[in-house]
Design an enzyme around this catalytic site. Sequence first.
Site, PDB file in Angstrom:
ATOM      1  N   HIS A   1       0.854  -1.183   0.000  1.00 46.88           N
ATOM      2  CA  HIS A   1       0.000   0.000   0.000  1.00 46.88           C
ATOM      3  C   HIS A   1       0.887   1.229   0.000  1.00 46.88           C
ATOM      4  O   HIS A   1       1.957   1.238   0.619  1.00 46.88           O
ATOM      5  CB  HIS A   1      -0.908  -0.003   1.237  1.00 46.88           C
ATOM      6  CG  HIS A   1      -2.048   0.966   1.139  1.00 46.88           C
ATOM      7  ND1 HIS A   1      -1.904   2.311   1.399  1.00 46.88           N
ATOM      8  CD2 HIS A   1      -3.358   0.790   0.817  1.00 46.88           C
ATOM      9  CE1 HIS A   1      -3.074   2.919   1.242  1.00 46.88           C
ATOM     10  NE2 HIS A   1      -3.961   2.028   0.889  1.00 46.88           N
TER      11      HIS A   1
ATOM     12  N   ASP B   1      -7.953  -4.532  -0.111  1.00 50.15           N
ATOM     13  CA  ASP B   1      -8.516  -5.144  -1.309  1.00 50.15           C
ATOM     14  C   ASP B   1      -8.361  -6.664  -1.330  1.00 50.15           C
ATOM     15  O   ASP B   1      -9.036  -7.337  -2.096  1.00 50.15           O
ATOM     16  CB  ASP B   1      -7.835  -4.568  -2.560  1.00 50.15           C
ATOM     17  CG  ASP B   1      -7.994  -3.066  -2.641  1.00 50.15           C
ATOM     18  OD1 ASP B   1      -9.144  -2.600  -2.580  1.00 50.15           O
ATOM     19  OD2 ASP B   1      -6.981  -2.356  -2.759  1.00 50.15           O
TER      20      ASP B   1
END
Length: 420
Positions: free
Chosen positions: A306, A363
């Site tokens: 991320h 996700d």
Amino acid sequence: MSDTAKLIYKGAEYELPLIYGTEGDDAIDIRNLRNQSGLITFDPGLGNTGSCQSEVTFIDGEKGILRYRGISLDALEHHPNFVEVALMLIFGELPSKAQYERFSTSLTNNANLDEDMKHHFAGFPRSAPPMAVLSAMISTLSCFHPEFLELEDATQVERVAARLISKVRTLAAYAYRRSLGLPYNYPDPSLPYVSNFLHMMFSEPYRQYSIDDEVLAALNMVLILHADHEQNCSTSTVRMVGSSGANLFASCAAGVSALWGPLHGGANMAVIEMLEAIHNGNMTTEEYVALAKDKDSPVRLMGFGHRVYRNFDPRATILREVSEKLLERMGRKDPLLSIARKLEEIALKDSYFIERKLYPNVDFYSGIILRAIGIPTNMFTVIFAIGRLPGWIAHWYEQKRQVYTGNKQSAYTVRTKRGW
């Protein structure tokens, strides 16, 4: 502690004010830098730049911390109520019983669309991307609610927020039903927020969709964990458009378009596609990881790493548990969940990923939950948009990368202690 930082350039010294964030994320104020020195800063991606001051959300990427208005995700996990979180984000504090009931009533009363809006759905081909439809229809709402194009006080903000948060479910469900050639389901005023959305998505004439409590809790949690995430691409877009004086509908429609990108809201679709490719290709997880590590291979391990987090994404930890509980409750064994858990296990022991701080992100598991509920892959980003809408509204309303000046870590006060 000094209240200024000193910049020396070509022998001249410049004093730059400091701004102190409540969580230690201090900043150098360079608003007058060019006037004083002729210099500007260069920071592609705004990785080292605070674009605003905000009291909405705090993130510590190194420690894996995410808090809404000072409240940690762990507390919200045990009280999964998306409407309550939406109110907290927009107005800055946990709602009283009266505030919550007033807002919930407004959500119920404003779930329907003007009948003329149905004609707009008919103008899209059935193959139209749902995010394109959603963005266009949110913009269209401004034509049917001109009384909210200019807002003067918090009461009006609450009224327009309720309409937008309520109607976005209807818009999403109608876009889905239209794509399949199915009749639209009117909102059911007897159902709460998430239940009503599932009803509009999946009920059939004379056959009401059966809503399981575990499904409700899971979808509430998915929406909550997507509700805000500081100054990301879509939120910054909403603030940028709103800074021109554009109305809330236009600003959020722009946010939907920004979220549509595969590097932002479309990432969980890529995770499901990866897991399906492994499953359908009869490939072992070890073989896939080896390809992902090969610099000459186009294969990438989706759902890991991320831009902000250099530790575990706290949302991923919660969603992993939610996905396991949901599938257990459903009595279902999803091979994709097994593959996902194996990929995570391998990556967390592999020095390649450890050194690069590539941990599972939000996700990685959200798509598995949505798939289990029955939501098709092309609607995943739409669900993201529904969840993110309260955050967009909160930042549009606040309009002030960010310096967090809101609450420090705060306790979640259960409803009974707030007079409920």
